[in-house]
Write a protein that holds these residues in place. Structure first.
Motif: not given
Lengths: 317, 317
Positions: A8-25, A42-52
């Motif tokens: 998971v840590l490796a994934a976070a580094a790999r995807i960081q340039p392409y996905v949003h760091r979404t806010p916590v409300l 709030c992954e509803n604010f993620q790219r394409i509107g979902a955590f996917k």
């Protein structure tokens, strides 16, 4: 275990340039109604509107250059398809999406907008699988399963990593279960960062295949789900079954009325658009807070997405 | 000028412990549709669901201890009433709200929940003003006007301060005009921080009293507004008229259809619940982007609030 914390840590580094760091409300008013101190990732604010977007980018950017050049394929037509198209575009490769010829226009347009290559087929699972297999055979593209793939699971877990980074004091973390990729990734990430955190899965009672699988130890694969939470109608994947059996502290199911009530509360008080699946953990707090021992606790919730049909809201006649 | 930049800076320091610093959201997809690079300052996530919390806290915390002890009064029954109740509770003083006896139950409950003292009256402006005047006479409470008060204007301007702090490179800033408190405060704050920024007011064509006042130089006070943007049906205040005449670079009005289209776009793409008033600047980009010279520019938009009736959405039959 098919996936570990370092994945998971490796994934976070790999995807960081392409996905949003979404806010916590947070909302004091919602906390008062739910009887907990809730942090909404709030992954509803993620790219394409979902955590996917997270899992798809991790899968696509994990491919070797050689494999990547041959493209990727899926026969899932919802958020995973959109996420895969975006990830493929970011990597500069082709995404092939096999869709039933009766797919809703919005889904077709979403894939087109993101540059995916659509291949239509008859509206059966067999036809979709055959269509995807033919593309794999002809082009050498890699099939990316929407949830039962270690790269997808590790990617989905990055939402929980960020949540615990922003709210390290959480006592518990809740997410919904469909195919189980998000819940499995969440459990791995949370247990890795915070061994004593309580990990609670939530599911609609009318789509409780994962709950029954977890409780009985035998994976249910033939249920007929009937829930408003359309993102949770899929059956639990095999990898995810193994992970959930090993890591969950608890698992509760919720009513359809609870899902609608929770969804409306979040729209009304947090002022965010969430899909029914995202309301399932909130409904779990409304219906099972005491039994779960969460009253007054600090609870993190993964808000899965916000792709809804604004013309048909579930609280309207 | 009734309010200056330093008043807004002082307000920001005064209200900081009591209001949220709201997030600024962006969306590449929405940018593509609007033809600008938009930064949305999300006051729908503000306390009580609207920017009004800012002005009310500044007004209440500007009172001397002696004046504060006698409480505050308003006869506005919407977001300003809720905001005043919250601010009064934070200061530990009484808030008296004069409401028509046919006020919607949701508004009555909101004021009760926030600890306000409600006094019902006949549903006319004269009865409301008389009710408020009687409370002022009997208790010595201070009447806090919802928009035409320098303390309110300075408080509302703090949203633009934060927006320009988070997005200092903005070329233009847009907000809607009802009574004008938000637009006046926004103009003062923006001009103070960034003298060359373009300040554009927006208003529904069917509630264009402020537009006509600004253009003609004579304040219109007797219009009959008829717009879905219920927060913008009030007439432009005298102080605000002075400020808008001095500071605005441009002013456009938008159609009702444009407001509904813009509101839906923001819900659908940004995944946030906004009220119709918040959609007015977005509609202005849809309808007047070229004429305003904003194509491709960096545009800040104050999202006023998210208090809507989820049972009656304007795009539904």
């Amino acid at each position: 275990m098919p996936v570990c914390g370092d994945d998971v840590l490796a994934a976070a580094a790999r995807i960081q340039p392409y996905v949003h760091r979404t806010p916590v409300l947070h909302s004091q008013r919602l906390d008062a109604l739910l009887g907990v101190r809730a942090a909404f990732k709030c992954e509803n604010f993620q790219r394409i509107g979902a955590f996917k977007a997270r899992g798809a980018h991790n899968a696509v950017f994990s491919l070797s250059s050689e494999a990547a050049q041959r493209g990727v394929v899926t026969h899932s037509s919802g958020n995973h398809a959109a996420a895969l198209c975006l990830a493929a575009r970011h990597r500069g490769i082709a995404a092939h999406i096999v869709m039933p010829d009766n797919a809703p226009r919005a889904k077709v347009e979403s894939v087109r907008r993101l540059g995916g290559h659509i291949q239509f087929c008859a509206p059966t699972l067999a036809a979709r699988e055959a269509g995807a297999a033919a593309i794999v055979r002809d082009s050498g593209a890699t099939l990316i399963h929407p949830y039962d793939d270690p790269r997808i699971i590790a990617g989905q877990g990055t939402a929980a990593l960020e949540l615990l980074d922003d709210a390290p004091e959480l006592d518990a973390i809740l997410a919904p279960v469909g195919g189980g990729g998000l819940m499995a990734g969440t459990a791995i990430a949370a247990r890795h960062l915070k061994p004593d955190i309580r990990i609670v899965a939530t599911e609609p009672a009318q789509a409780d295949d994962a709950f029954r699988s977890w409780r009985s130890g035998a994976r249910v694969t033939d249920a007929v789900p009937n829930t408003i939470a359309d993102g949770l109608r899929t059956m639990l994947g095999a990898h995810n079954f193994t992970i959930l059996r090993a890591l969950l502290d608890d698992f509760v199911t919720v009513s359809e009325a609870g899902i609608v009530q929770a969804m409306r509360l979040v729209w009304e008080i947090l002022k965010i658009v969430i899909e029914p699946s995202s309301a399932v953990p909130v409904a779990a707090l409304l219906e099972h807070r005491e039994r779960l021992g969460l009253a007054g606790q600090r609870v993190g919730i993964i808000v899965t997405g916000g792709n809804v049909d604004l013309d048909h809201l579930p609280w309207q006649p």
